[in-house]
Motif scaffolding. Structure first.
Motif, PDB file in Angstrom:
ATOM      1  N   VAL A  63       0.923  -1.269   0.102  1.00  0.00           N
ATOM      2  CA  VAL A  63      -0.013   0.095   0.244  1.00  0.00           C
ATOM      3  C   VAL A  63       0.919   1.161   0.083  1.00  0.00           C
ATOM      4  CG1 VAL A  63      -1.594   1.375   1.407  1.00  0.00           C
ATOM      5  CG2 VAL A  63      -2.048  -1.075   1.221  1.00  0.00           C
ATOM      6  N   THR A  64       1.852   1.210   0.934  1.00  0.00           N
ATOM      7  CA  THR A  64       2.833   2.468   0.940  1.00  0.00           C
ATOM      8  C   THR A  64       3.405   2.652  -0.278  1.00  0.00           C
ATOM      9  OG1 THR A  64       4.489   1.105   2.167  1.00  0.00           O
ATOM     10  CG2 THR A  64       2.963   2.533   3.517  1.00  0.00           C
ATOM     11  N   LEU A  65       3.839   1.616  -0.891  1.00  0.00           N
ATOM     12  CA  LEU A  65       4.623   1.658  -2.422  1.00  0.00           C
ATOM     13  C   LEU A  65       3.469   2.099  -3.294  1.00  0.00           C
ATOM     14  CD1 LEU A  65       6.870  -1.239  -2.149  1.00  0.00           C
ATOM     15  CD2 LEU A  65       7.797   0.892  -2.351  1.00  0.00           C
ATOM     16  N   CYS A  69       4.886   6.481  -0.916  1.00  0.00           N
ATOM     17  CA  CYS A  69       5.268   7.133   0.366  1.00  0.00           C
ATOM     18  C   CYS A  69       6.472   6.473   0.845  1.00  0.00           C
ATOM     19  CB  CYS A  69       4.259   7.206   1.369  1.00  0.00           C
ATOM     20  SG  CYS A  69       4.693   8.239   2.852  1.00  0.00           S
ATOM     21  N   GLU A  70       7.777   6.645   0.294  1.00  0.00           N
ATOM     22  CA  GLU A  70       8.786   5.723   0.419  1.00  0.00           C
ATOM     23  C   GLU A  70       9.249   5.678   1.776  1.00  0.00           C
ATOM     24  OE1 GLU A  70      10.844   3.856  -1.291  1.00  0.00           O
ATOM     25  OE2 GLU A  70       9.743   4.242  -3.415  1.00  0.00           O
ATOM     26  N   ARG A  71       9.360   6.775   2.574  1.00  0.00           N
ATOM     27  CA  ARG A  71       9.607   6.770   4.097  1.00  0.00           C
ATOM     28  C   ARG A  71       8.671   5.682   4.890  1.00  0.00           C
ATOM     29  NH1 ARG A  71      10.260  12.378   7.372  1.00  0.00           N
ATOM     30  NH2 ARG A  71      11.943  12.698   5.527  1.00  0.00           N
ATOM     31  N   ALA A  72       7.472   5.747   4.288  1.00  0.00           N
ATOM     32  CA  ALA A  72       6.356   4.676   5.100  1.00  0.00           C
ATOM     33  C   ALA A  72       6.835   3.279   4.640  1.00  0.00           C
ATOM     34  CB  ALA A  72       5.144   5.060   5.052  1.00  0.00           C
ATOM     35  N   ALA A  73       6.977   3.285   3.259  1.00  0.00           N
ATOM     36  CA  ALA A  73       7.299   2.022   2.672  1.00  0.00           C
ATOM     37  C   ALA A  73       8.861   1.387   3.335  1.00  0.00           C
ATOM     38  CB  ALA A  73       7.520   2.172   1.110  1.00  0.00           C
ATOM     39  N   ALA A  91      11.620  -8.641  -2.933  1.00  0.00           N
ATOM     40  CA  ALA A  91      11.575  -8.072  -4.154  1.00  0.00           C
ATOM     41  C   ALA A  91      10.280  -8.336  -4.798  1.00  0.00           C
ATOM     42  CB  ALA A  91      12.926  -8.704  -4.987  1.00  0.00           C
ATOM     43  N   ALA A  92       9.583  -9.266  -4.804  1.00  0.00           N
ATOM     44  CA  ALA A  92       8.221  -9.521  -5.324  1.00  0.00           C
ATOM     45  C   ALA A  92       7.314  -8.454  -4.960  1.00  0.00           C
ATOM     46  CB  ALA A  92       7.711 -10.754  -4.904  1.00  0.00           C
ATOM     47  N   ILE A  93       7.189  -7.902  -3.624  1.00  0.00           N
ATOM     48  CA  ILE A  93       6.304  -6.757  -3.134  1.00  0.00           C
ATOM     49  C   ILE A  93       6.748  -5.717  -3.894  1.00  0.00           C
ATOM     50  CG2 ILE A  93       5.672  -5.502  -1.223  1.00  0.00           C
ATOM     51  CD1 ILE A  93       4.356  -8.314  -1.123  1.00  0.00           C
ATOM     52  N   ARG A  94       7.936  -5.467  -4.035  1.00  0.00           N
ATOM     53  CA  ARG A  94       8.489  -4.175  -4.886  1.00  0.00           C
ATOM     54  C   ARG A  94       7.870  -4.131  -6.320  1.00  0.00           C
ATOM     55  NH1 ARG A  94      10.068   1.285  -4.524  1.00  0.00           N
ATOM     56  NH2 ARG A  94      11.604   0.719  -3.031  1.00  0.00           N
ATOM     57  N   ALA A  95       8.328  -5.424  -6.828  1.00  0.00           N
ATOM     58  CA  ALA A  95       8.107  -5.414  -8.319  1.00  0.00           C
ATOM     59  C   ALA A  95       6.411  -5.373  -8.479  1.00  0.00           C
ATOM     60  CB  ALA A  95       8.468  -7.002  -8.868  1.00  0.00           C
ATOM     61  N   GLU A  96       5.605  -5.932  -7.676  1.00  0.00           N
ATOM     62  CA  GLU A  96       4.264  -5.753  -7.941  1.00  0.00           C
ATOM     63  C   GLU A  96       3.681  -4.332  -7.683  1.00  0.00           C
ATOM     64  OE1 GLU A  96       2.672  -8.208  -9.545  1.00  0.00           O
ATOM     65  OE2 GLU A  96       4.330  -8.945  -9.554  1.00  0.00           O
ATOM     66  N   SER A  97       4.254  -3.604  -6.784  1.00  0.00           N
ATOM     67  CA  SER A  97       3.866  -2.384  -6.612  1.00  0.00           C
ATOM     68  C   SER A  97       4.177  -1.412  -7.835  1.00  0.00           C
ATOM     69  CB  SER A  97       4.784  -1.656  -5.275  1.00  0.00           C
ATOM     70  OG  SER A  97       6.179  -1.516  -5.503  1.00  0.00           O
TER      71      SER A  97
END
Length: 214
Positions: A63-65, A69-73, A91-97
């Motif tokens: 959600v934060t990505l 909102c990088e600070r919260a992420a 990495a998968a969470i980052r890729a999907e965001s």
């Protein structure tokens, strides 16, 4: 026993004791307290229930990505890592965001006067590769989270059934929705207070420059 967890909004904004933002927040003590209580209830619950801490923080990181909102992420990804997430999971969470970034809200209203505001937009589906890393249950949660963030007007019984089919209980679905709603609130507060803090810093700097010139 009182929680020893620091105030998360203060932490994310970088609020220093006695600073202008600290004084602003102190004017609404109940609001500040309730925001912290909501965080604790969702991310440090006394009873975990049907949605574990890794799932909670994975959804929070997503959600934060999505809100950029990088600070919260960074905060929620750190918590996700501390709850056992592997580098490939993160990495998968980052890729999907990144795949899910878009602008909203969009979707379709039920037939009626609001239908004139229907807006087309992408329907997010977690990739097959990320689903294999995250598992079908969490993949379904990310799909539903994206719906809640960008096209809430498309929420339906059919959308909830997809979560049930993936193994989510009714109680866990409620908690999932609460997490997304809370984070939308928390992110907006963090962004707003950060902007105020930066503005206060700029004004202070301008005043100091004027004094030096004088």
């Amino acid at each position: 026993m009182a929680s020893t967890t620091p105030d998360i909004i203060d932490l994310l904004v970088g609020v220093a004791p006695g600073s202008p933002i600290d004084l602003i927040r102190a004017e609404r003590p109940e609001t500040k307290l309730n925001a912290q209580k909501s965080y604790l209830a969702l991310f440090e619950p006394a009873h975990i229930g049907d949605i574990d801490l890794q799932e909670r923080h994975a959804i929070a990181a997503f959600v934060t990505l999505l809100h950029a909102c990088e600070r919260a992420a960074d905060f929620y990804r750190e918590r996700l890592s501390s709850n056992g997430a592997s580098p490939s999971f993160l990495a998968a969470i980052r890729a999907e965001s990144e795949r899910g970034l878009t602008r909203g809200p969009y979707g379709k209203f039920p037939p009626g006067p609001l239908s004139v505001e229907n807006t087309e937009g992408p329907i997010f589906e977690t990739s097959a590769f990320s689903s294999s890393v995250l598992g079908p249950k969490l993949a379904a949660a990310l799909n539903h989270t994206h719906l809640l963030v960008f096209r809430p007007r498309d929420a339906s019984a059919a959308a909830l059934q997809k979560l049930l089919d993936a193994g989510w209980s009714n109680g866990a679905i409620v908690t999932l929705s609460q997490i997304v709603a809370f984070l939308s609130f928390q992110i907006r507060v963090v962004i707003g207070l950060t902007a105020l803090a930066q503005s206060a810093g700029l004004e202070k700097g301008v005043t100091a420059q004027k004094e030096i010139v004088a």
